[in-house]
Motif scaffolding. Sequence first.
Motif, PDB file in Angstrom:
ATOM      1  N   VAL A   1      42.530  24.606 -27.528  1.00 41.90           N
ATOM      2  CA  VAL A   1      41.851  24.350 -26.252  1.00 41.90           C
ATOM      3  C   VAL A   1      41.722  25.642 -25.448  1.00 41.90           C
ATOM      4  CG1 VAL A   1      42.087  23.180 -24.016  1.00 41.90           C
ATOM      5  CG2 VAL A   1      42.480  21.917 -26.138  1.00 41.90           C
ATOM      6  N   HIS A   2      42.779  26.442 -25.428  1.00 37.28           N
ATOM      7  CA  HIS A   2      42.707  27.726 -24.707  1.00 37.28           C
ATOM      8  C   HIS A   2      41.653  28.641 -25.325  1.00 37.28           C
ATOM      9  CE1 HIS A   2      45.900  27.197 -21.798  1.00 37.28           C
ATOM     10  NE2 HIS A   2      46.730  26.784 -22.741  1.00 37.28           N
ATOM     11  N   ALA A   3      41.604  28.689 -26.643  1.00 38.24           N
ATOM     12  CA  ALA A   3      40.610  29.537 -27.314  1.00 38.24           C
ATOM     13  C   ALA A   3      39.201  29.052 -27.013  1.00 38.24           C
ATOM     14  CB  ALA A   3      40.862  29.549 -28.822  1.00 38.24           C
ATOM     15  N   ARG A   4      38.993  27.739 -27.070  1.00 40.66           N
ATOM     16  CA  ARG A   4      37.654  27.195 -26.784  1.00 40.66           C
ATOM     17  C   ARG A   4      37.252  27.459 -25.344  1.00 40.66           C
ATOM     18  NH1 ARG A   4      36.152  23.158 -30.793  1.00 40.66           N
ATOM     19  NH2 ARG A   4      36.691  24.260 -32.690  1.00 40.66           N
ATOM     20  N   GLN A   5      38.219  27.348 -24.427  1.00 37.15           N
ATOM     21  CA  GLN A   5      37.907  27.612 -23.018  1.00 37.15           C
ATOM     22  C   GLN A   5      37.537  29.073 -22.825  1.00 37.15           C
ATOM     23  OE1 GLN A   5      37.576  25.286 -20.491  1.00 37.15           O
ATOM     24  NE2 GLN A   5      36.598  27.062 -19.575  1.00 37.15           N
ATOM     25  N   ARG A   6      38.228  29.961 -23.537  1.00 37.89           N
ATOM     26  CA  ARG A   6      37.907  31.388 -23.450  1.00 37.89           C
ATOM     27  C   ARG A   6      36.490  31.647 -23.956  1.00 37.89           C
ATOM     28  NH1 ARG A   6      39.235  36.210 -26.812  1.00 37.89           N
ATOM     29  NH2 ARG A   6      38.976  37.958 -25.399  1.00 37.89           N
ATOM     30  N   VAL A   7      36.120  30.998 -25.058  1.00 40.10           N
ATOM     31  CA  VAL A   7      34.759  31.144 -25.590  1.00 40.10           C
ATOM     32  C   VAL A   7      33.745  30.666 -24.557  1.00 40.10           C
ATOM     33  CG1 VAL A   7      33.147  30.276 -27.332  1.00 40.10           C
ATOM     34  CG2 VAL A   7      35.421  31.051 -28.020  1.00 40.10           C
ATOM     35  N   THR A   8      34.003  29.508 -23.957  1.00 37.08           N
ATOM     36  CA  THR A   8      33.104  28.964 -22.935  1.00 37.08           C
ATOM     37  C   THR A   8      32.976  29.930 -21.762  1.00 37.08           C
ATOM     38  OG1 THR A   8      33.639  26.693 -23.553  1.00 37.08           O
ATOM     39  CG2 THR A   8      32.739  27.028 -21.346  1.00 37.08           C
ATOM     40  N   ASP A   9      34.100  30.451 -21.300  1.00 39.03           N
ATOM     41  CA  ASP A   9      34.080  31.393 -20.177  1.00 39.03           C
ATOM     42  C   ASP A   9      33.282  32.650 -20.524  1.00 39.03           C
ATOM     43  OD1 ASP A   9      35.684  29.595 -18.810  1.00 39.03           O
ATOM     44  OD2 ASP A   9      37.539  30.742 -19.122  1.00 39.03           O
ATOM     45  N   LEU A  10      33.498  33.170 -21.727  1.00 37.69           N
ATOM     46  CA  LEU A  10      32.780  34.384 -22.127  1.00 37.69           C
ATOM     47  C   LEU A  10      31.284  34.127 -22.289  1.00 37.69           C
ATOM     48  CD1 LEU A  10      35.369  35.902 -24.625  1.00 37.69           C
ATOM     49  CD2 LEU A  10      34.749  36.778 -22.364  1.00 37.69           C
ATOM     50  N   LYS A  11      30.917  32.944 -22.785  1.00 36.51           N
ATOM     51  CA  LYS A  11      29.489  32.604 -22.896  1.00 36.51           C
ATOM     52  C   LYS A  11      28.851  32.561 -21.516  1.00 36.51           C
ATOM     53  CE  LYS A  11      29.447  30.036 -27.235  1.00 36.51           C
ATOM     54  NZ  LYS A  11      29.260  28.702 -27.857  1.00 36.51           N
ATOM     55  N   GLU A  12      29.577  32.001 -20.549  1.00 40.92           N
ATOM     56  CA  GLU A  12      29.052  31.949 -19.181  1.00 40.92           C
ATOM     57  C   GLU A  12      28.909  33.357 -18.608  1.00 40.92           C
ATOM     58  OE1 GLU A  12      31.727  29.351 -17.095  1.00 40.92           O
ATOM     59  OE2 GLU A  12      30.961  27.567 -18.111  1.00 40.92           O
ATOM     60  N   GLN A  13      29.891  34.220 -18.883  1.00 39.65           N
ATOM     61  CA  GLN A  13      29.806  35.603 -18.412  1.00 39.65           C
ATOM     62  C   GLN A  13      28.638  36.325 -19.072  1.00 39.65           C
ATOM     63  OE1 GLN A  13      33.546  37.678 -18.864  1.00 39.65           O
ATOM     64  NE2 GLN A  13      34.685  36.050 -17.837  1.00 39.65           N
ATOM     65  N   LEU A  14      28.443  36.086 -20.368  1.00 41.52           N
ATOM     66  CA  LEU A  14      27.323  36.712 -21.078  1.00 41.52           C
ATOM     67  C   LEU A  14      25.994  36.238 -20.507  1.00 41.52           C
ATOM     68  CD1 LEU A  14      26.147  38.450 -23.331  1.00 41.52           C
ATOM     69  CD2 LEU A  14      26.388  36.481 -24.859  1.00 41.52           C
ATOM     70  N   ALA A  15      25.880  34.945 -20.244  1.00 41.39           N
ATOM     71  CA  ALA A  15      24.634  34.410 -19.677  1.00 41.39           C
ATOM     72  C   ALA A  15      24.354  35.048 -18.317  1.00 41.39           C
ATOM     73  CB  ALA A  15      24.716  32.888 -19.561  1.00 41.39           C
ATOM     74  N   ALA A  16      25.387  35.199 -17.508  1.00 39.10           N
ATOM     75  CA  ALA A  16      25.210  35.831 -16.191  1.00 39.10           C
ATOM     76  C   ALA A  16      24.803  37.294 -16.351  1.00 39.10           C
ATOM     77  CB  ALA A  16      26.500  35.723 -15.376  1.00 39.10           C
ATOM     78  N   ALA A  17      25.421  37.994 -17.296  1.00 42.71           N
ATOM     79  CA  ALA A  17      25.082  39.398 -17.531  1.00 42.71           C
ATOM     80  C   ALA A  17      23.647  39.541 -18.029  1.00 42.71           C
ATOM     81  CB  ALA A  17      26.059  40.020 -18.533  1.00 42.71           C
TER      82      ALA A  17
END
Length: 100
Positions: free
Chosen positions: A28-44
Amino acid sequence: MTSINIEATKNQARALLNSRIKSVEQLVHARQRVTDLKEQLAAAERDDKRAYVKATRDGWSPDELKKLGLEPAAAGRRRKAQTRPSDSPHPSDTNDAQGN
């Protein structure tokens, strides 16, 4: 016949479950990290697109930016490359349907 200690058995079962729960927690922590990074990438990528548009509005041509190594964002090209099949039939399918 040997006697089974219920408390010891329950403790062993809990230990097994806890180790299994820990692996799910890590997942769950790994999946949440992936989700967070995808959101950061989309914002970037949004910021990059805005900055590119601003540069072109400020007078830079796409060719000039390309010469500087600043081509349009790769995300835009990626989306275009990932076309989805259309609802219209493939040309070879229409020939078959028409008896050709």
